[in-house]
Scaffold this motif. Structure first.
Motif, PDB file in Angstrom:
ATOM      1  N   HIS A  26       0.831  -1.210   0.000  1.00  0.00           N
ATOM      2  CA  HIS A  26       0.000   0.000   0.000  1.00  0.00           C
ATOM      3  C   HIS A  26       0.867   1.263   0.000  1.00  0.00           C
ATOM      4  N   ARG A  29       2.261   1.672  -3.408  1.00  0.00           N
ATOM      5  CA  ARG A  29       1.204   2.111  -4.318  1.00  0.00           C
ATOM      6  C   ARG A  29       0.893   3.596  -4.135  1.00  0.00           C
ATOM      7  N   SER A  32       3.620   5.610  -5.889  1.00  0.00           N
ATOM      8  CA  SER A  32       3.893   5.372  -7.313  1.00  0.00           C
ATOM      9  C   SER A  32       3.150   6.356  -8.221  1.00  0.00           C
ATOM     10  N   GLY A  33       1.914   6.686  -7.911  1.00  0.00           N
ATOM     11  CA  GLY A  33       1.165   7.644  -8.734  1.00  0.00           C
ATOM     12  C   GLY A  33       1.773   9.036  -8.708  1.00  0.00           C
ATOM     13  N   TYR A  71      10.027   5.980  -3.550  1.00  0.00           N
ATOM     14  CA  TYR A  71       9.566   4.838  -4.341  1.00  0.00           C
ATOM     15  C   TYR A  71      10.570   3.689  -4.262  1.00  0.00           C
ATOM     16  N   SER A  96       9.335   2.700 -12.821  1.00  0.00           N
ATOM     17  CA  SER A  96       9.557   3.987 -12.153  1.00  0.00           C
ATOM     18  C   SER A  96      10.417   4.944 -12.972  1.00  0.00           C
ATOM     19  N   GLY A 102       4.795   4.961 -13.605  1.00  0.00           N
ATOM     20  CA  GLY A 102       4.267   5.022 -12.240  1.00  0.00           C
ATOM     21  C   GLY A 102       2.785   4.710 -12.185  1.00  0.00           C
ATOM     22  N   GLU A 106       1.102   1.587 -10.269  1.00  0.00           N
ATOM     23  CA  GLU A 106       0.019   1.793  -9.309  1.00  0.00           C
ATOM     24  C   GLU A 106      -1.132   0.831  -9.574  1.00  0.00           C
ATOM     25  N   ARG A 107      -1.460   0.605 -10.826  1.00  0.00           N
ATOM     26  CA  ARG A 107      -2.538  -0.332 -11.171  1.00  0.00           C
ATOM     27  C   ARG A 107      -2.165  -1.759 -10.810  1.00  0.00           C
ATOM     28  N   ALA A 110      -2.353  -2.045  -7.053  1.00  0.00           N
ATOM     29  CA  ALA A 110      -3.738  -2.035  -6.580  1.00  0.00           C
ATOM     30  C   ALA A 110      -4.369  -3.410  -6.751  1.00  0.00           C
TER      31      ALA A 110
END
Length: 125
Positions: A26, A29, A32-33, A71, A96, A102, A106-107, A110
């Motif tokens: 988490h 994640r 990362s965005g 990250y 990255s 990123g 993130e996807r 998730a």
């Protein structure tokens, strides 16, 4: 990595602490965005610096640098906690350094956090 108690069967070790393990994913994640967005903004600022008098590169460079370091640190912690294969860790690191990577990371994270990605296979020694 193979556990000593199941060494004969050559089964991978289970995740140490599932709650701590998901928390590590988490954290990765969550960073990362913003890291991906800061990279794109840094590229835009670089172009604007060359074409106009607008120079936000020092600020965006600092923001992106801090997010990138976070990250990488969170990636190392999540890889250790989740016992990811080196290939998976390398793919997440490669994402990255790509301008939109990123968001893809993130996807992926998730999906793993929700349990849709399936159990990650740990590295065997």
């Amino acid at each position: 990595m193979v556990c000593a108690s199941v060494h004969k069967a050559r089964r991978p070790c289970p995740v140490r602490n599932p709650v701590k393990s998901i928390a590590a994913v988490h954290r990765l994640r969550l960073v990362s965005g913003p890291e991906g967005l800061s990279f794109i903004l840094l590229l835009i600022c670089s172009v604007l610096k060359r074409t106009t008098s607008f120079d936000a590169v020092p600020v965006m460079g600092m923001v992106h640098g801090v997010l990138f370091i976070l990250y990488v640190v969170f990636l190392a912690l999540a890889a250790k906690e989740r016992r990811w294969e080196p290939k998976r860790t390398a793919v997440l690191f490669l994402l990255s350094v790509l301008p939109t990577g990123g968001f893809f990371a993130e996807r992926m994270l998730a999906k793993e956090e929700r349990g849709e990605l399936g159990a990650a296979k740990p590295a065997t020694a």
